[in-house]
Design a protein around this motif. Structure first.
Motif, short mmCIF file in Angstrom:
data_model
loop_
_atom_site.label_atom_id
_atom_site.label_comp_id
_atom_site.label_asym_id
_atom_site.label_seq_id
_atom_site.Cartn_x
_atom_site.Cartn_y
_atom_site.Cartn_z
N THR A 3 5.44 5.61 -10.11
CA THR A 3 3.98 5.44 -10.26
C THR A 3 3.16 6.13 -9.40
O THR A 3 3.72 6.53 -8.16
CB THR A 3 3.95 3.79 -10.27
OG1 THR A 3 4.17 3.21 -8.81
CG2 THR A 3 4.85 3.07 -11.31
N GLU A 5 1.16 4.77 -7.34
CA GLU A 5 1.43 4.20 -5.94
C GLU A 5 2.33 4.59 -5.14
O GLU A 5 2.55 4.51 -3.93
CB GLU A 5 1.44 2.64 -5.97
CG GLU A 5 0.22 1.82 -6.71
CD GLU A 5 0.22 2.21 -8.18
OE1 GLU A 5 1.18 2.55 -8.88
OE2 GLU A 5 -0.95 1.76 -8.86
N GLN A 6 3.50 5.28 -5.87
CA GLN A 6 4.53 5.76 -5.20
C GLN A 6 4.61 7.25 -4.77
O GLN A 6 5.40 7.95 -4.12
CB GLN A 6 5.86 5.47 -5.81
CG GLN A 6 6.38 4.07 -6.15
CD GLN A 6 7.44 3.95 -7.09
OE1 GLN A 6 7.16 4.53 -8.13
NE2 GLN A 6 8.17 2.98 -6.78
N ARG A 273 -3.41 8.17 -1.98
CA ARG A 273 -2.67 8.18 -3.18
C ARG A 273 -3.64 8.71 -4.48
O ARG A 273 -4.82 8.30 -3.96
CB ARG A 273 -2.35 6.79 -3.60
CG ARG A 273 -1.27 6.17 -2.48
CD ARG A 273 0.15 6.70 -2.60
NE ARG A 273 1.39 6.20 -1.91
CZ ARG A 273 1.65 6.57 -0.69
NH1 ARG A 273 0.87 7.51 -0.11
NH2 ARG A 273 2.38 6.00 0.02
N VAL A 275 -5.63 8.24 -7.60
CA VAL A 275 -5.99 7.16 -8.78
C VAL A 275 -6.84 7.73 -9.85
O VAL A 275 -7.49 8.70 -9.56
CB VAL A 275 -6.86 5.91 -7.84
CG1 VAL A 275 -6.07 5.51 -6.74
CG2 VAL A 275 -8.13 6.60 -7.15
#
Length: 289
Positions: A3, A5-6, A273, A275
Motif C-alpha cells: 500500500t 503507506e508501505q 510517503r 498520498v
C-alpha cells in the motif's frame, strides 16, 4: 503487493496507461536521496491505486554514467509512442540538472536520451517536467535552484521535437517571492522553488503546481497562466492548496474520471510517503474535496 503507506517515496508521479488499465507510480525512491551514492529509480504498478506491485527497477545507472548522487524526482511521459523520463541528477563538481531518458515500456529500463542534463550546464537546476503546447511544441519547465540564485525561479526551455536537446535559451516564468505565501528557508538564506507541473483545466485554463515553504513547512502552491500558454504571464494564487508539510505534487485523473493530487508528506526522511488527495475543479480553480 504494497500500500502507499508501505512505500517510502518523495516526489510521486503517476502515469495512467489506458491500454493496460493500470497506473504506474514513480518517485525519488533511494532510502536517503540527500547523501551517499545514488541507486536509481523504482516504479510500482497498480490497477486500483490501493494495491501496488513492485518495486521494479525502472532506472539503474550504467558504468560510466556521469552522475552518482542526488537521484531525484523522475517523471515519465508518453510521447510519440515511447516513454520519456525527466529526472534530476548531480555529481561532484557538476551542476545539478534534469536529464531526459527514454524507454519502450513504462517499466523501463530507461536509458539516457539527452547528452547529459538538458538544463543549462552552469545552472543549479532541478525538477524538470514536460509540457507540450497545443501547437505541438514541447517545453521543459524546471527550477533554477535557490542555492545558486537565492530567490529560486521557475523557467521554461523549448525542447527539440525529439526531446533530446534544448532549443534556445531558458525563459523566466516567475520567482518564489512572486507568491505572497512563500517564506524564506534556513534563517532567511533563500526562497525555494520546487516541483513544477502543468495542468490544463477542463475549461481550458492552464495551471502550474509548484512547491516552496510556508512557516517552515513544505507546501503546495498554484500559479495561473493569464494567456493560457506555458509562457504566461503567471499569476500566483494567494494561498497554497496544501500546507501540511507536503508537496512536489502532480495531478492525474483516474479511470473513473476522479481528479487526484499526488504529493509526498511529511517532508522528512525516511517518513515521507506518497498520498493521493481528491480535488474539485470549477471554473478553472482547484480545491481539496
Amino acid at each position: 503487493m504494497r500500500t502507499l503507506e508501505q512505500i517510502q517515496m518523495r516526489d510521486p508521479f503517476v502515469l495512467k496507461q489506458a491500454n493496460e488499465s493500470c497506473y504506474y507510480l514513480y518517485g525519488s525512491t533511494d532510502p536517503d536521496i540527500w547523501k551517499g551514492k545514488g541507486i536509481g529509480f523504482d516504479v510500482y504498478r497498480s490497477a486500483d491505486l490501493i494495491h501496488w506491485e513492485g518495486p521494479f527497477p525502472a532506472f539503474r545507472p550504467d558504468p560510466g554514467f556521469w552522475s552518482d548522487t542526488n537521484y531525484w524526482a523522475p517523471e515519465v511521459h508518453a510521447y510519440r509512442g515511447r516513454f520519456y523520463m525527466f529526472a534530476t541528477f548531480k555529481a561532484e563538481g557538476v551542476c545539478r540538472g534534469t536529464q531526459i531518458l527514454v524507454a519502450d515500456s513504462p517499466l523501463g529500463p530507461f536509458r539516457p536520451h539527452s547528452d547529459g542534463p538538458a538544463t543549462p550546464k552552469d545552472w543549479e537546476c532541478l525538477d524538470g517536467t514536460l509540457w507540450v503546447e497545443e501547437d505541438g511544441t514541447p517545453w521543459m519547465v524546471f527550477c533554477h535552484e535557490w542555492v545558486q540564485v537565492t530567490n529560486g525561479t521557475v523557467c521554461a526551455l523549448q525542447l527539440s521535437p525529439e526531446l533530446d536537446r534544448p532549443v534556445g535559451e531558458p525563459i523566466l516564468l516567475f520567482s518564489a517571492q512572486d507568491a505572497p505565501w512563500v517564506d524564506p528557508v534556513k534563517n532567511g538564506a533563500g526562497y525555494v522553488t520546487d516541483g513544477p507541473y502543468a495542468h490544463r483545466c477542463r475549461d481550458g485554463q492552464l495551471l502550474l503546481l509548484w512547491s516552496s515553504f510556508r512557516q517552515g513547512r513544505y507546501a503546495q502552491g498554484i500559479a495561473r497562466s493569464a494567456s493560457g500558454g506555458i509562457l504566461g504571464p503567471w499569476v500566483q494564487e494567494p494561498e497554497p492548496i496544501f500546507e501540511n508539510d507536503g508537496g512536489h505534487g502532480m495531478i492525474f485523473s483516474t479511470f473513473e474520471d476522479e481528479l487526484l493530487l499526488a504529493l509526498h508528506t511529511p517532508n522528512r526522511t525516511p517518513e515521507e510517503r506518497p498520498v493521493f488527495i481528491g480535488l474539485s475543479e470549477k471554473d478553472g480553480r482547484l480545491s481539496v474535496r
